[in-house]
Scaffold this motif. Sequence first.
Motif, PDB file in Angstrom:
ATOM      1  N   PRO A 339       1.387 -53.038  -6.194  1.00 34.76           N
ATOM      2  CA  PRO A 339       1.046 -51.672  -6.609  1.00 34.76           C
ATOM      3  C   PRO A 339      -0.387 -51.308  -6.195  1.00 34.76           C
ATOM      4  CG  PRO A 339       1.961 -52.954  -8.433  1.00 34.76           C
ATOM      5  CD  PRO A 339       1.654 -53.912  -7.346  1.00 34.76           C
ATOM      6  N   ARG A 340      -0.694 -50.049  -6.336  1.00 35.04           N
ATOM      7  CA  ARG A 340      -2.017 -49.565  -5.949  1.00 35.04           C
ATOM      8  C   ARG A 340      -3.101 -50.277  -6.765  1.00 35.04           C
ATOM      9  NH1 ARG A 340      -3.845 -43.174  -5.875  1.00 35.04           N
ATOM     10  NH2 ARG A 340      -5.932 -43.503  -5.002  1.00 35.04           N
ATOM     11  N   GLY A 341      -4.126 -50.733  -6.054  1.00 32.68           N
ATOM     12  CA  GLY A 341      -5.239 -51.407  -6.703  1.00 32.68           C
ATOM     13  C   GLY A 341      -5.043 -52.898  -6.901  1.00 32.68           C
ATOM     14  N   TRP A 342      -3.935 -53.435  -6.386  1.00 33.25           N
ATOM     15  CA  TRP A 342      -3.626 -54.856  -6.534  1.00 33.25           C
ATOM     16  C   TRP A 342      -3.465 -55.515  -5.169  1.00 33.25           C
ATOM     17  CZ3 TRP A 342      -2.494 -57.651 -11.217  1.00 33.25           C
ATOM     18  CH2 TRP A 342      -2.645 -56.885 -12.379  1.00 33.25           C
ATOM     19  N   ILE A 343      -3.609 -56.831  -5.139  1.00 33.94           N
ATOM     20  CA  ILE A 343      -3.260 -57.635  -3.973  1.00 33.94           C
ATOM     21  C   ILE A 343      -2.201 -58.647  -4.398  1.00 33.94           C
ATOM     22  CG2 ILE A 343      -5.446 -57.357  -2.753  1.00 33.94           C
ATOM     23  CD1 ILE A 343      -6.341 -60.055  -3.876  1.00 33.94           C
ATOM     24  N   LYS A 344      -1.428 -59.140  -3.422  1.00 28.08           N
ATOM     25  CA  LYS A 344      -0.349 -60.083  -3.740  1.00 28.08           C
ATOM     26  C   LYS A 344      -0.452 -61.307  -2.840  1.00 28.08           C
ATOM     27  CE  LYS A 344       3.916 -58.786  -4.708  1.00 28.08           C
ATOM     28  NZ  LYS A 344       5.344 -58.342  -4.562  1.00 28.08           N
ATOM     29  N   LEU A 345      -0.512 -62.475  -3.485  1.00 26.69           N
ATOM     30  CA  LEU A 345      -0.557 -63.759  -2.779  1.00 26.69           C
ATOM     31  C   LEU A 345       0.783 -64.462  -2.914  1.00 26.69           C
ATOM     32  CD1 LEU A 345      -2.128 -66.093  -1.367  1.00 26.69           C
ATOM     33  CD2 LEU A 345      -2.679 -66.931  -3.673  1.00 26.69           C
ATOM     34  N   ASN A 346       1.419 -64.733  -1.774  1.00 26.96           N
ATOM     35  CA  ASN A 346       2.617 -65.563  -1.732  1.00 26.96           C
ATOM     36  C   ASN A 346       2.251 -66.927  -1.164  1.00 26.96           C
ATOM     37  OD1 ASN A 346       3.742 -62.629  -1.501  1.00 26.96           O
ATOM     38  ND2 ASN A 346       5.496 -63.888  -2.076  1.00 26.96           N
ATOM     39  N   PHE A 347       2.679 -67.989  -1.820  1.00 27.01           N
ATOM     40  CA  PHE A 347       2.352 -69.330  -1.351  1.00 27.01           C
ATOM     41  C   PHE A 347       3.616 -70.172  -1.268  1.00 27.01           C
ATOM     42  CE2 PHE A 347       2.363 -69.692  -5.940  1.00 27.01           C
ATOM     43  CZ  PHE A 347       2.890 -70.956  -6.189  1.00 27.01           C
ATOM     44  N   ILE A 403     -13.498 -63.718   0.419  1.00 28.86           N
ATOM     45  CA  ILE A 403     -13.439 -62.376   1.003  1.00 28.86           C
ATOM     46  C   ILE A 403     -14.370 -61.449   0.222  1.00 28.86           C
ATOM     47  CG2 ILE A 403     -11.951 -60.420   1.542  1.00 28.86           C
ATOM     48  CD1 ILE A 403      -9.597 -62.340   1.668  1.00 28.86           C
ATOM     49  N   PRO A 404     -15.330 -60.820   0.877  1.00 32.06           N
ATOM     50  CA  PRO A 404     -16.265 -59.936   0.162  1.00 32.06           C
ATOM     51  C   PRO A 404     -15.553 -58.767  -0.519  1.00 32.06           C
ATOM     52  CG  PRO A 404     -17.043 -60.424   2.388  1.00 32.06           C
ATOM     53  CD  PRO A 404     -15.627 -60.916   2.315  1.00 32.06           C
ATOM     54  N   LYS A 405     -15.926 -58.507  -1.744  1.00 32.04           N
ATOM     55  CA  LYS A 405     -15.456 -57.352  -2.500  1.00 32.04           C
ATOM     56  C   LYS A 405     -13.935 -57.302  -2.663  1.00 32.04           C
ATOM     57  CE  LYS A 405     -19.406 -54.466  -1.155  1.00 32.04           C
ATOM     58  NZ  LYS A 405     -19.832 -53.197  -0.542  1.00 32.04           N
ATOM     59  N   VAL A 406     -13.285 -58.448  -2.614  1.00 33.09           N
ATOM     60  CA  VAL A 406     -11.843 -58.453  -2.828  1.00 33.09           C
ATOM     61  C   VAL A 406     -11.546 -58.090  -4.291  1.00 33.09           C
ATOM     62  CG1 VAL A 406     -11.727 -60.910  -3.437  1.00 33.09           C
ATOM     63  CG2 VAL A 406      -9.712 -59.780  -2.487  1.00 33.09           C
ATOM     64  N   THR A 407     -10.526 -57.277  -4.489  1.00 32.04           N
ATOM     65  CA  THR A 407     -10.164 -56.910  -5.851  1.00 32.04           C
ATOM     66  C   THR A 407      -9.746 -58.146  -6.635  1.00 32.04           C
ATOM     67  OG1 THR A 407      -8.707 -55.557  -7.234  1.00 32.04           O
ATOM     68  CG2 THR A 407      -7.776 -56.414  -5.204  1.00 32.04           C
ATOM     69  N   ARG A 408     -10.004 -58.132  -7.918  1.00 32.81           N
ATOM     70  CA  ARG A 408      -9.613 -59.252  -8.760  1.00 32.81           C
ATOM     71  C   ARG A 408      -8.272 -59.005  -9.464  1.00 32.81           C
ATOM     72  NH1 ARG A 408     -13.893 -62.968  -8.958  1.00 32.81           N
ATOM     73  NH2 ARG A 408     -15.033 -62.544  -7.037  1.00 32.81           N
ATOM     74  N   ASN A 409      -7.590 -57.919  -9.103  1.00 28.80           N
ATOM     75  CA  ASN A 409      -6.239 -57.673  -9.622  1.00 28.80           C
ATOM     76  C   ASN A 409      -5.246 -58.380  -8.704  1.00 28.80           C
ATOM     77  OD1 ASN A 409      -7.242 -55.996 -11.648  1.00 28.80           O
ATOM     78  ND2 ASN A 409      -7.126 -54.187 -10.332  1.00 28.80           N
ATOM     79  N   LEU A 410      -4.722 -59.509  -9.145  1.00 25.24           N
ATOM     80  CA  LEU A 410      -3.963 -60.391  -8.265  1.00 25.24           C
ATOM     81  C   LEU A 410      -2.569 -60.678  -8.816  1.00 25.24           C
ATOM     82  CD1 LEU A 410      -3.785 -62.421  -5.856  1.00 25.24           C
ATOM     83  CD2 LEU A 410      -4.775 -64.132  -7.415  1.00 25.24           C
ATOM     84  N   ILE A 411      -1.559 -60.466  -7.954  1.00 23.30           N
ATOM     85  CA  ILE A 411      -0.197 -60.918  -8.217  1.00 23.30           C
ATOM     86  C   ILE A 411       0.014 -62.197  -7.421  1.00 23.30           C
ATOM     87  CG2 ILE A 411       2.255 -60.364  -8.050  1.00 23.30           C
ATOM     88  CD1 ILE A 411       1.436 -57.389  -7.994  1.00 23.30           C
ATOM     89  N   VAL A 412       0.536 -63.221  -8.070  1.00 23.20           N
ATOM     90  CA  VAL A 412       0.836 -64.487  -7.408  1.00 23.20           C
ATOM     91  C   VAL A 412       2.339 -64.707  -7.470  1.00 23.20           C
ATOM     92  CG1 VAL A 412       0.489 -66.985  -7.421  1.00 23.20           C
ATOM     93  CG2 VAL A 412      -1.409 -65.472  -8.013  1.00 23.20           C
ATOM     94  N   LEU A 445      -7.827 -69.322 -10.859  1.00 25.54           N
ATOM     95  CA  LEU A 445      -7.074 -68.180 -11.379  1.00 25.54           C
ATOM     96  C   LEU A 445      -7.853 -67.414 -12.437  1.00 25.54           C
ATOM     97  CD1 LEU A 445      -3.476 -69.687 -11.636  1.00 25.54           C
ATOM     98  CD2 LEU A 445      -4.159 -67.734 -10.232  1.00 25.54           C
ATOM     99  N   ARG A 446      -8.746 -68.087 -13.132  1.00 25.84           N
ATOM    100  CA  ARG A 446      -9.546 -67.422 -14.164  1.00 25.84           C
ATOM    101  C   ARG A 446     -10.522 -66.413 -13.572  1.00 25.84           C
ATOM    102  NH1 ARG A 446      -9.767 -72.939 -16.000  1.00 25.84           N
ATOM    103  NH2 ARG A 446      -8.298 -73.250 -17.732  1.00 25.84           N
ATOM    104  N   GLU A 447     -10.723 -66.464 -12.275  1.00 28.60           N
ATOM    105  CA  GLU A 447     -11.589 -65.491 -11.602  1.00 28.60           C
ATOM    106  C   GLU A 447     -10.883 -64.163 -11.361  1.00 28.60           C
ATOM    107  OE1 GLU A 447     -14.805 -66.078 -10.846  1.00 28.60           O
ATOM    108  OE2 GLU A 447     -14.637 -68.059 -11.761  1.00 28.60           O
ATOM    109  N   PHE A 448      -9.591 -64.118 -11.645  1.00 28.21           N
ATOM    110  CA  PHE A 448      -8.789 -62.923 -11.368  1.00 28.21           C
ATOM    111  C   PHE A 448      -8.110 -62.420 -12.643  1.00 28.21           C
ATOM    112  CE2 PHE A 448      -8.884 -65.431  -7.481  1.00 28.21           C
ATOM    113  CZ  PHE A 448      -9.122 -64.477  -6.488  1.00 28.21           C
ATOM    114  N   HIS A 449      -7.661 -61.167 -12.585  1.00 25.62           N
ATOM    115  CA  HIS A 449      -6.712 -60.632 -13.556  1.00 25.62           C
ATOM    116  C   HIS A 449      -5.334 -60.878 -12.942  1.00 25.62           C
ATOM    117  CE1 HIS A 449     -10.239 -58.808 -15.256  1.00 25.62           C
ATOM    118  NE2 HIS A 449     -10.390 -57.990 -14.239  1.00 25.62           N
ATOM    119  N   THR A 450      -4.607 -61.847 -13.453  1.00 24.10           N
ATOM    120  CA  THR A 450      -3.440 -62.334 -12.741  1.00 24.10           C
ATOM    121  C   THR A 450      -2.125 -61.971 -13.419  1.00 24.10           C
ATOM    122  OG1 THR A 450      -3.648 -64.463 -13.903  1.00 24.10           O
ATOM    123  CG2 THR A 450      -4.636 -64.294 -11.731  1.00 24.10           C
ATOM    124  N   VAL A 451      -1.126 -61.748 -12.567  1.00 22.44           N
ATOM    125  CA  VAL A 451       0.282 -61.679 -12.964  1.00 22.44           C
ATOM    126  C   VAL A 451       0.996 -62.659 -12.045  1.00 22.44           C
ATOM    127  CG1 VAL A 451       2.325 -60.245 -13.170  1.00 22.44           C
ATOM    128  CG2 VAL A 451       0.086 -59.270 -13.654  1.00 22.44           C
TER     129      VAL A 451
END
Length: 501
Positions: A339-347, A403-412, A445-451
Amino acid sequence: MSTEGVDFAGDEIRSFEPKEIDDEVDKATRSLYDHLSVEDEAQRLLKEIRIAMEQVKESKFYANLTEQIKGDAFQSQLKRVLGPNHSQLEMVIYGLGGLEFNFSPHHQLAIALLLKQDFCWWIERIQVYDPVFSPADVLVLKELGCEVLSVNERCRRKVEKPTLFYMPHAEIDMVGELLGANWCPSRINLLIILGVSFDSKSSSRCRTVKNSKIKFFGCPVDFIYAIQNHTKEIFIELNYGSVYDGIFDNFAFHFFEVDSQLDMETLIPDEDGELSKIRLERRRELDMTEPTDFYWEHKCTEEYFREPFTEDAPKEDWSGLNGAYRGPRRYRCSWSPPPRGWIKLNFGGRNSNNGDNLGGFGGICHNDSKEPILIYRGALGKVDQTTACVEALMFGLTELLKIPKVTRNLIVEGDDIRVIQWANKRQHEIPEEVHESLSRALDLLREFHTVIYHIYEGANLVANNLAKKGALSGNHVYLAGQNAEDVEDVDNLVKSLQLVD
């Protein structure tokens, strides 16, 4: 598993006709069952429950449980309940909850299945009912050897033979209904209840006490208070800080020993009959109330999964809350941008197949414009799938923070359910071989707001293919805005890895 012969209709296992729910969820639910294969979902669910059985069997809680069962206190009570005419009892499960949308019931069901497996000489069969069971739930339960009841007994079964009622975190009134239905010595002495301690339930509701006498209110909980002087509890220890807190806390076996000559109606004084009238009226009201069903369960899960992305959602770690819920199939089957304002990490991770091949890890992170901001892969030694996935998660989080200024709203997202549960701080112990790397990942993970979500392999193709390439070609990292080195065209790379738009 086949759906032939499985009756999902009638007023028993719910008709699955939608109730009045909002249009969006109704559309999602209808779409869900218009296009998915119930059998495929059941097969995936069955695999997850078998993993849960492995986790529970290796837990300290299950070791404590089996130790209690083998002890003299339990065995003497069991012998009394069985008496001279019975060698086995049946198990009835009420209040389990839906398997398709919740992870906790997986572990609670695992207890019943393991007890049947390990103590088959005194557990004859397992019957189970919950109005929220989905069609996939029913198939899974039958495949696991359980008899799924077609009638909602509303916890009022009158027993004719020794019966163990397993009621994991059932509502207090449900336990009271069961006791009330068997309110005579010849029946109640045949009961064993495994669930939350009556002492714990007692403290959860305020009672009026005058002159050391309990005031009764004409509701099912009256029976719990009235029987306590005739109850033998065998408490099951749950170590402080256990991963099963909230799932098996305050669990106990309850045995009942009432003199055969006792008139149990005297345990709840009702001289003018007022309590009986109140109890009857409340029962009529309850019987006219539609029980929670599968569609309600699906609606709630949809809402939980949307909540972190609403405008007024607090900026916090959602992993503990959302980790309790198993996402609806549409979230798990295909990849979608964040969603807007979020990034998504797939591993993803690749095991070494116990041969000459090396293990590998890989991952990709997208922004809300579907653009990859991080692609990575790497080689590992001789590792299993789960270890490779832990390394993939840790490596991806480490690189993201560069990554500089990467958003901390993270979906994993990942497809190894064990790693996802660990990341969500849920439900089972961590093996020593991954403890260090996983601890590092949890710190990151504590560095991010994670889902954090568990998804199916088909929704994680890119990360898994990167892990495969990593095992063959070694380490490589691409960060957005930097030289891609041997990757000349990131778009072509992503397409070659079968990213689903």
